[in-house]
Write a protein that holds these residues in place. Sequence first.
Motif, PDB file in Angstrom:
ATOM      1  N   GLY A   8      46.542 -48.715  33.730  1.00 26.74           N
ATOM      2  CA  GLY A   8      47.592 -49.095  34.676  1.00 26.74           C
ATOM      3  C   GLY A   8      47.766 -48.175  35.859  1.00 26.74           C
ATOM      4  N   ARG A   9      46.990 -47.098  35.931  1.00 26.81           N
ATOM      5  CA  ARG A   9      47.054 -46.219  37.101  1.00 26.81           C
ATOM      6  C   ARG A   9      45.883 -46.427  38.054  1.00 26.81           C
ATOM      7  NH1 ARG A   9      51.362 -43.215  36.117  1.00 26.81           N
ATOM      8  NH2 ARG A   9      51.805 -42.455  34.001  1.00 26.81           N
ATOM      9  N   GLY A  10      45.012 -47.376  37.733  1.00 26.25           N
ATOM     10  CA  GLY A  10      43.875 -47.667  38.594  1.00 26.25           C
ATOM     11  C   GLY A  10      44.221 -48.640  39.704  1.00 26.25           C
ATOM     12  N   LEU A  11      43.235 -49.001  40.490  1.00 23.17           N
ATOM     13  CA  LEU A  11      43.424 -49.872  41.663  1.00 23.17           C
ATOM     14  C   LEU A  11      44.113 -51.177  41.299  1.00 23.17           C
ATOM     15  CD1 LEU A  11      42.755 -50.606  44.663  1.00 23.17           C
ATOM     16  CD2 LEU A  11      40.603 -51.562  43.799  1.00 23.17           C
ATOM     17  N   VAL A  12      43.554 -51.912  40.354  1.00 26.71           N
ATOM     18  CA  VAL A  12      44.124 -53.197  39.960  1.00 26.71           C
ATOM     19  C   VAL A  12      45.321 -52.996  39.041  1.00 26.71           C
ATOM     20  CG1 VAL A  12      43.663 -55.392  38.806  1.00 26.71           C
ATOM     21  CG2 VAL A  12      41.908 -54.345  40.215  1.00 26.71           C
ATOM     22  N   GLY A  13      45.235 -52.005  38.168  1.00 32.02           N
ATOM     23  CA  GLY A  13      46.308 -51.766  37.211  1.00 32.02           C
ATOM     24  C   GLY A  13      47.642 -51.477  37.871  1.00 32.02           C
ATOM     25  N   ARG A  14      47.650 -50.626  38.890  1.00 36.05           N
ATOM     26  CA  ARG A  14      48.900 -50.307  39.604  1.00 36.05           C
ATOM     27  C   ARG A  14      49.519 -51.563  40.192  1.00 36.05           C
ATOM     28  NH1 ARG A  14      45.637 -46.332  41.908  1.00 36.05           N
ATOM     29  NH2 ARG A  14      45.701 -47.415  43.913  1.00 36.05           N
ATOM     30  N   ASN A  15      48.684 -52.401  40.761  1.00 35.12           N
ATOM     31  CA  ASN A  15      49.147 -53.635  41.386  1.00 35.12           C
ATOM     32  C   ASN A  15      49.770 -54.563  40.337  1.00 35.12           C
ATOM     33  OD1 ASN A  15      49.256 -56.210  42.715  1.00 35.12           O
ATOM     34  ND2 ASN A  15      47.622 -55.563  44.097  1.00 35.12           N
ATOM     35  N   ILE A  16      49.109 -54.686  39.180  1.00 31.28           N
ATOM     36  CA  ILE A  16      49.620 -55.545  38.108  1.00 31.28           C
ATOM     37  C   ILE A  16      50.959 -55.021  37.600  1.00 31.28           C
ATOM     38  CG2 ILE A  16      49.205 -56.334  35.747  1.00 31.28           C
ATOM     39  CD1 ILE A  16      46.181 -56.235  36.460  1.00 31.28           C
ATOM     40  N   VAL A  17      51.046 -53.715  37.391  1.00 24.11           N
ATOM     41  CA  VAL A  17      52.298 -53.110  36.913  1.00 24.11           C
ATOM     42  C   VAL A  17      53.442 -53.413  37.869  1.00 24.11           C
ATOM     43  CG1 VAL A  17      53.480 -50.914  36.503  1.00 24.11           C
ATOM     44  CG2 VAL A  17      51.191 -51.288  35.564  1.00 24.11           C
ATOM     45  N   GLU A  18      53.213 -53.247  39.148  1.00 22.53           N
ATOM     46  CA  GLU A  18      54.261 -53.493  40.146  1.00 22.53           C
ATOM     47  C   GLU A  18      54.683 -54.954  40.140  1.00 22.53           C
ATOM     48  OE1 GLU A  18      52.710 -52.166  43.848  1.00 22.53           O
ATOM     49  OE2 GLU A  18      52.691 -50.041  43.268  1.00 22.53           O
ATOM     50  N   ARG A  19      53.719 -55.856  40.042  1.00 21.88           N
ATOM     51  CA  ARG A  19      54.040 -57.286  40.048  1.00 21.88           C
ATOM     52  C   ARG A  19      54.873 -57.663  38.828  1.00 21.88           C
ATOM     53  NH1 ARG A  19      51.079 -60.677  43.419  1.00 21.88           N
ATOM     54  NH2 ARG A  19      49.515 -59.608  44.710  1.00 21.88           N
ATOM     55  N   LEU A  20      54.486 -57.191  37.660  1.00 24.55           N
ATOM     56  CA  LEU A  20      55.192 -57.561  36.443  1.00 24.55           C
ATOM     57  C   LEU A  20      56.587 -56.942  36.381  1.00 24.55           C
ATOM     58  CD1 LEU A  20      52.238 -57.300  33.901  1.00 24.55           C
ATOM     59  CD2 LEU A  20      53.323 -59.389  34.742  1.00 24.55           C
ATOM     60  N   ARG A  21      56.720 -55.707  36.840  1.00 27.30           N
ATOM     61  CA  ARG A  21      58.038 -55.076  36.860  1.00 27.30           C
ATOM     62  C   ARG A  21      58.974 -55.780  37.833  1.00 27.30           C
ATOM     63  NH1 ARG A  21      56.291 -48.620  36.578  1.00 27.30           N
ATOM     64  NH2 ARG A  21      56.076 -48.554  34.281  1.00 27.30           N
ATOM     65  N   SER A  22      58.424 -56.243  38.953  1.00 24.40           N
ATOM     66  CA  SER A  22      59.257 -56.939  39.939  1.00 24.40           C
ATOM     67  C   SER A  22      59.768 -58.273  39.396  1.00 24.40           C
ATOM     68  CB  SER A  22      58.465 -57.180  41.231  1.00 24.40           C
ATOM     69  OG  SER A  22      57.456 -58.160  41.047  1.00 24.40           O
ATOM     70  N   GLN A  23      59.089 -58.804  38.369  1.00 25.17           N
ATOM     71  CA  GLN A  23      59.520 -60.049  37.725  1.00 25.17           C
ATOM     72  C   GLN A  23      60.513 -59.803  36.595  1.00 25.17           C
ATOM     73  OE1 GLN A  23      55.914 -62.076  36.475  1.00 25.17           O
ATOM     74  NE2 GLN A  23      54.960 -61.795  38.473  1.00 25.17           N
ATOM     75  N   GLY A  24      60.832 -58.530  36.351  1.00 21.23           N
ATOM     76  CA  GLY A  24      61.824 -58.195  35.343  1.00 21.23           C
ATOM     77  C   GLY A  24      61.278 -57.880  33.968  1.00 21.23           C
ATOM     78  N   HIS A  25      59.966 -57.759  33.829  1.00 20.13           N
ATOM     79  CA  HIS A  25      59.378 -57.446  32.532  1.00 20.13           C
ATOM     80  C   HIS A  25      59.410 -55.942  32.272  1.00 20.13           C
ATOM     81  CE1 HIS A  25      57.985 -61.564  32.093  1.00 20.13           C
ATOM     82  NE2 HIS A  25      57.507 -61.499  33.325  1.00 20.13           N
ATOM     83  N   GLU A  26      59.450 -55.583  30.994  1.00 14.67           N
ATOM     84  CA  GLU A  26      59.338 -54.188  30.590  1.00 14.67           C
ATOM     85  C   GLU A  26      57.850 -53.844  30.531  1.00 14.67           C
ATOM     86  OE1 GLU A  26      61.698 -51.933  30.057  1.00 14.67           O
ATOM     87  OE2 GLU A  26      63.272 -53.369  30.607  1.00 14.67           O
ATOM     88  N   VAL A  27      57.419 -52.958  31.408  1.00 15.41           N
ATOM     89  CA  VAL A  27      55.998 -52.672  31.516  1.00 15.41           C
ATOM     90  C   VAL A  27      55.748 -51.178  31.361  1.00 15.41           C
ATOM     91  CG1 VAL A  27      53.914 -52.914  32.922  1.00 15.41           C
ATOM     92  CG2 VAL A  27      55.757 -54.607  33.115  1.00 15.41           C
ATOM     93  N   SER A  28      54.877 -50.825  30.433  1.00 18.31           N
ATOM     94  CA  SER A  28      54.463 -49.439  30.266  1.00 18.31           C
ATOM     95  C   SER A  28      52.993 -49.311  30.655  1.00 18.31           C
ATOM     96  CB  SER A  28      54.682 -48.968  28.826  1.00 18.31           C
ATOM     97  OG  SER A  28      54.022 -49.825  27.906  1.00 18.31           O
ATOM     98  N   ILE A  29      52.561 -48.074  30.838  1.00 17.73           N
ATOM     99  CA  ILE A  29      51.197 -47.795  31.285  1.00 17.73           C
ATOM    100  C   ILE A  29      50.452 -47.043  30.204  1.00 17.73           C
ATOM    101  CG2 ILE A  29      49.800 -46.488  32.947  1.00 17.73           C
ATOM    102  CD1 ILE A  29      52.015 -47.023  35.004  1.00 17.73           C
ATOM    103  N   GLY A  30      49.275 -47.538  29.866  1.00 14.02           N
ATOM    104  CA  GLY A  30      48.414 -46.865  28.915  1.00 14.02           C
ATOM    105  C   GLY A  30      47.288 -46.151  29.641  1.00 14.02           C
TER     106      GLY A  30
END
Length: 254
Positions: A8-30
Amino acid sequence: MNIIVMGGRGLVGRNIVERLRSQGHEVSIGSRSSGVDLITGRGLAESLVGIDVVVDVSNSPTFDDIASFEFFKTAGFNLLAAEKRAGVKHHVSLSVVGTGRLEASPYLRGKALQERLIRSSGVPFTIVHATQFFEFLLDIVNYAVRGQVIHLSPAFIEPVASDDVAATVARVAVGAPINGSIEISGPERGRMSELIQRFVIDIEAPYEVQTDVGATYFGAALDEFVLLPREDAERGALRFEVWWKLSEYARADW
């Protein structure tokens, strides 16, 4: 929904994390920096407690040697076994168009093994196959350059913006598993050597691009159509010229 994004700290991972958090989901990074190591298994079981969906966009640090195969083998086995024990409801994996068709490439052979592990794991899943990212073009250059010459295959490719891929993966993550795969590519088709030639000119790199039907792609020889997606593939919206103008490459002082 509780979601963890591996890588979740890579190029695509960061983008996915931001999108899911903006939708209100609880998102953690592995990631190793967050205490989760897919190779040793350290922190893996703890990271999956209460997790509904695992999005795996982790990637091998190398592309063209056996270490890339070993990464996907070990990481895939460890992650899926831990998900099975934790009762994860949906495994989403980002893979590559052409996986399963280029066994000469250790990287793609590793991705093919990863997919077989996913399909046999018993965890409900969705695999997203993507074509080459625009952002990956520089890696292709670095792999193929010898001195001042870049030898590249004339195989057709349909590269895609990583932002379009992230949007697709994020959408899939909150949907029901299909226990199969979907594909996403860019909106334009071109030959690899010709597209890289455009890229090299745009970044004003001092290289000569030569079309070479025998040139390998991370260890594998290519036929013209092997890197193309299925006819039913989703198409990203961002064209190369638009991506280029928005990219860090257009602003770089080469």
